[in-house]
Design an enzyme around this catalytic site. Structure first.
Site, PDB file in Angstrom:
ATOM      1  N   LYS A 132     -11.999   9.690  24.128  1.00  0.00           N
ATOM      2  CA  LYS A 132     -12.829  10.666  24.790  1.00  0.00           C
ATOM      3  C   LYS A 132     -13.917   9.949  25.360  1.00  0.00           C
ATOM      4  O   LYS A 132     -14.305   8.443  25.364  1.00  0.00           O
ATOM      5  CB  LYS A 132     -13.058  11.659  24.531  1.00  0.00           C
ATOM      6  N   HIS A 135     -19.227   9.879  27.658  1.00  0.00           N
ATOM      7  CA  HIS A 135     -20.180  10.188  29.394  1.00  0.00           C
ATOM      8  C   HIS A 135     -22.299  10.352  28.341  1.00  0.00           C
ATOM      9  O   HIS A 135     -22.102  10.077  27.718  1.00  0.00           O
ATOM     10  CB  HIS A 135     -19.430  11.302  29.376  1.00  0.00           C
ATOM     11  N   HIS A 138     -23.303  11.767  25.317  1.00  0.00           N
ATOM     12  CA  HIS A 138     -23.831  10.730  24.522  1.00  0.00           C
ATOM     13  C   HIS A 138     -24.782   9.494  24.450  1.00  0.00           C
ATOM     14  O   HIS A 138     -24.913   8.998  23.793  1.00  0.00           O
ATOM     15  CB  HIS A 138     -22.224  10.325  23.745  1.00  0.00           C
TER      16      HIS A 138
HETATM   17  N1  ARG Z   1     -18.138  13.064  17.326  1.00  0.00           N
HETATM   18  C1  ARG Z   1     -19.589  13.936  16.777  1.00  0.00           C
HETATM   19  C2  ARG Z   1     -19.712  14.690  18.382  1.00  0.00           C
HETATM   20  O1  ARG Z   1     -20.136  14.174  19.370  1.00  0.00           O
HETATM   21  C3  ARG Z   1     -21.050  13.856  16.272  1.00  0.00           C
HETATM   22  C4  ARG Z   1     -20.703  12.993  15.281  1.00  0.00           C
HETATM   23  C5  ARG Z   1     -22.366  13.018  14.628  1.00  0.00           C
HETATM   24  N2  ARG Z   1     -22.215  12.697  13.081  1.00  0.00           N
HETATM   25  C6  ARG Z   1     -21.914  13.324  12.008  1.00  0.00           C
HETATM   26  N3  ARG Z   1     -21.856  12.447  10.919  1.00  0.00           N
HETATM   27  N4  ARG Z   1     -21.261  14.794  11.826  1.00  0.00           N
HETATM   28  O2  ARG Z   1     -20.203  15.902  18.715  1.00  0.00           O
END
Ligand code: ARG
Length: 573
Positions: A132, A135, A138
Site C-alpha cells: 500500500k 498515505h 499513516h
Molecule cells: N498496520 C496496522 C494499520 O495500518 C497498524 C499496526 C499497529 N500495530 C500493531 N501492533 N497492531 O492499521
C-alpha cells in the site's frame, strides 16, 4: 536544577508548615497546586487557599493573609493576597540570572533528565502495510511515534522503535496470483507500490467474474505460509519495493526504526501462543473458530484462529507483545495507532491479562489519535479521496523553495533548507493539536507558512541566530540583568524555566503537542520582545549582553523543542 516555580513552592510549603503546623493532606511538592493567574498584573503564580480552608476550618482570605504575612523569601518572590488566593510576583533580577545560568549551562540538554535510566520503552508506530502506498492516514502515527521516541530518549529511557509491518494475510496470495496473470517485473520495479496496488485492484475485479481466482489467491498464500521458494521470493520482493518507497519518506522526515519485525515475523510464533491459550483454558470453539470469550468484560470475543486454522491480527499481536516483553523487558509498550483500533487493543490487553500477565494492565498503552479525513471525507483509495505522503512532502518542499528563493536569493544550501522548512510545516501541523483530535487535512493548512506554523518557529530560531552573529564581543564585561526587568523578557524567562516541566508532561500524557505549544509560545514571545526592544544597544554593553544571553537561551530551547517534535532548526532561512 529546580525552576523558580518549584523554589516558590518549596518556600510556600515551609511557610505553611510554620503558620499551620497542623495542616494536613498537602502534597510534598506544592508546585502542582500553583496556578497561573488569568492576568499578569495578578502575579506570576497563584496559590488557592480553598483546600486548606476545608481542613483548617478557616476562611480562604484569612489563610491567604496569614501566609502572606509569614512568606519570607524576597530573593524569590513577593506575595500578595487577593481574596482566597495568595499571589506571587517573582523577583525579576535574580530570576533572570538563575534561569539564564541554568539554561545556558545545560545547553541542548535543558529539560533533559535521567528519570528513565534503566527503563525501556517500546514504541510501535508508523507500522505501514505492505503493497500500500504510504498515505496521510499513516502520517500521525509516524510523526507522533517519532516525537515520543525522542522525548523518552531525552528523559533517559532506553527506547525501541518498532515498525510493525502489515505484511501477512491472504491479500498477499491474491497479489501474487495477480502478478502471475497480469504483472511483469519491470513495470513494478519502475512504478513501485502504485503498480502493485493496480494488480490487487485488477485481481479483485477479475475475481468477481471468475471465482476460481480466489482459490488461486488462497493457494498462493498457503505457499507463503509453507515457505515455498517461489512464493516467498515474490512476497519478499513486494516487501522490498514497498519499503524502498517508504524509506524515501522516512529519510525526508528523519524517521528511523530499531526494528521492522512485522506481522510475518510472528507467523511462526503464533503456534506457541495458541497452545498457551489452550493450556490456560481460555480458548473456546465458536462455529469452528477459536476465540477468547470477553463477554464478562463487555467486549466481543477475541478471534484467535479462523475455522481453516489461519491466524488473525490479534493472534500475531499477542505473539508480538510476548516477544517484546521477553526480548526487551520493557517497562512500557506503546502502540501509536488510530483510535479506530481502540477495541482491538482493549481486547489484546485483556487477553494478556487473562493469560496471567499482570504487566499488561499497567505497561501496555494504546496511544490513540484522531481520524484523518480529507476535506470532510473519509480517506479512501477507491474513491480517490487520498493524499500520498511523498506527494505532500514534495509539494511542501517546492513551496518552501519558492519562498526562500524569493525572500533570500543568496542563501546557500537552498534545497536542504527547503527540505527542513517543508517538512517542518507538515510535521508541525500534524503535532499542533492534541493527538485525539480528528484532523481534516487541507492543503492550504498543511502548506501554510504564516501564523502559528513550523516555518514561523524555525524563522524565529534563525532570527535569534542572526542576532547572535551580529553581536559584538562582550566577553570582558558582566551582564546587567536589570535590563531584563520588563514584561517581554520576563515572559520569555518564565517560558524558558517551564520548559523542563512541559517535556515531562508531554511524556506523561504522550502528547508531543505540548512541546509544539511551548516552542510556539517561545517564538511568539521572542518576536514580541524583538519588536519592542533593541537587542544590540551600543551605549549599553552590559544590558546588551543580558539580552544576548536571553537570545541564546531562547535559540537553544526552540531548537531543543523542535528537535523533540522531529523538526529541524536551520540557522539561516
Ligand atoms: N498496520 C496496522 C494499520 O495500518 C497498524 C499496526 C499497529 N500495530 C500493531 N501492533 N497492531 O492499521
Amino acid at each position: 536544577m529546580k525552576d523558580l516555580k518549584q523554589e516558590v513552592a518549596l518556600s510556600l510549603r515551609q511557610t505553611i508548615e510554620r503558620v499551620y503546623p497542623a495542616a494536613q493532606g498537602l502534597p510534598e511538592d506544592l508546585s502542582g497546586l500553583l496556578e497561573i493567574p488569568p492576568e499578569k498584573k495578578l502575579g506570576d503564580y497563584a496559590f488557592p487557599c480553598f483546600k486548606l480552608s476545608r481542613s483548617l476550618r478557616q476562611a480562604p482570605p484569612a489563610i491567604a493573609q496569614a501566609l502572606q504575612a509569614a512568606f519570607d523569601a524576597p530573593h524569590l518572590a513577593r506575595a500578595e493576597c487577593a481574596g482566597g488566593y495568595l499571589n506571587f510576583f517573582l523577583n525579576r533580577g535574580n530570576f533572570a540570572k538563575s534561569t539564564l545560568d541554568a539554561v545556558l549551562e545545560a545547553g541542548a540538554r535543558w529539560g533533559a533528565g535521567q528519570e528513565g535510566a534503566g527503563k525501556t520503552v517500546c514504541l510501535d508506530y508508523s507500522s505501514i502495510n505492505i503493497a500500500k502506498r504510504f498515505h496521510i492516514g499513516h502520517l500521525s502515527t509516524t510523526v507522533l511515534g517519532n516525537s515520543l521516541k525522542k522525548i523518552f530518549d531525552f528523559l533517559g529511557y532506553k527506547t525501541v522503535s518498532i515498525n510493525h509491518l502489515g505484511d501477512w494475510g491472504t491479500q498477499f496470495g491474491k497479489m501474487i496470483a495477480g502478478y502471475k496473470h497480469w504483472g511483469d517485473r519491470e513495470t513494478i520495479e519502475k512504478g513501485g507500490v502504485e503498480e502493485m496496488t493496480k494488480l490487487y485492484v485488477r485481481f479483485n475485479q477479475e475475481a468477481e467474474k471468475d471465482p476460481a481466482l480466489e482459490e488461486e489467491g488462497r493457494a498462493w498464500f498457503k505457499k507463503i505460509e509453507q515457505g515455498d521458494e517461489e512464493a516467498l521470493s515474490i512476497f519478499r520482493w513486494f516487501k522490498d519495493v514497498t519499503l524502498k518507497d517508504a524509506m524515501r519518506v522516512y529519510d525526508i522526515l528523519g524517521v528511523k526504526f530499531d526494528s521492522y519485525a512485522g506481522e510475518s515475523f510472528y507467523a511462526d510464533k503464533t503456534g506457541q501462543v495458541v497452545e498457551e491459550l489452550e493450556q490456560k483454558g481460555l480458548l473456546i470453539d465458536s462455529d469452528g473458530a477459536k476465540v477468547v470469550d470477553l463477554e464478562e468484560y463487555g467486549m466481543p470475543p477475541c478471534l484467535i484462529l479462523k475455522s481453516d486454522g489461519a491466524t488473525l491480527y490479534h493472534t500475531r499481536d499477542l505473539a508480538a507483545a510476548l516477544y517484546r516483553k521477553n526480548t526487551y523487558d520493557f517497562d512500557q509498550c506503546l502502540y501509536v495507532v488510530a483510535y479506530q483500533q481502540d477495541l482491538h487493543f482493549r481486547q489484546l490487553f485483556k487477553v494478556l491479562e487473562l493469560m496471567g500477565y499482570d504487566w499488561a494492565k499497567t505497561q501496555m498503552k494504546h496511544v490513540a489519535f484522531g481520524m484523518v479525513s480529507y476535506e470532510g471525507q473519509a480517506l479512501s483509495t477507491r474513491k480517490g479521496v487520498m493524499i500520498y505522503l511523498d506527494e505532500l512532502l514534495q509539494r511542501a518542499q517546492e513551496k518552501a523553495l519558492d519562498i526562500i528563493t524569493e525572500k533570500s536569493p543568496n542563501l546557500e544550501n537552498k534545497e536542504e533548507i527547503a527540505r527542513q522548512v517543508g517538512v517542518g510545516a507538515v510535521v508541525y501541523s500534524t503535532l499542533q493539536n492534541g493527538r485525539i483530535k480528528d484532523i481534516d487535512f487541507r492543503w492550504d493548512r498543511a502548506l501554510n507558512f504564516d501564523g502559528e506554523t513550523g516555518p514561523y518557529v524555525q524563522y524565529t530560531h534563525a532570527r535569534c541566530c542572526s542576532v547572535l552573529r551580529k553581536a559584538p564581543d562582550l566577553t570582558s564585561i558582566a551582564p546587567d540583568y536589570a535590563a531584563l526587568d520588563n514584561d517581554e523578557c520576563q515572559q520569555l524567562l518564565l517560558l524558558l524555566s517551564r520548559f523542563p516541566e512541559t517535556v515531562r508532561d508531554a511524556a506523561d500524557k504522550y502528547e508531543p503537542s505540548f512541546i509544539t505549544r511551548a516552542v510556539t509560545d517561545l517564538a511568539k514571545a521572542y518576536n514580541k520582545f524583538y519588536y519592542e526592544h533593541r537587542v544590540l544597544e551600543e551605549s549599553d554593553p552590559a544590558g546588551t549582553l543580558a539580552r544576548l544571553l536571553l537570545t541564546r537561551a531562547v535559540k537553544n530551547v526552540i531548537r531543543t523543542g523542535l528537535t523533540l517534535i522531529g523538526v529541524e532548526a536551520p540557522e539561516r532561512m
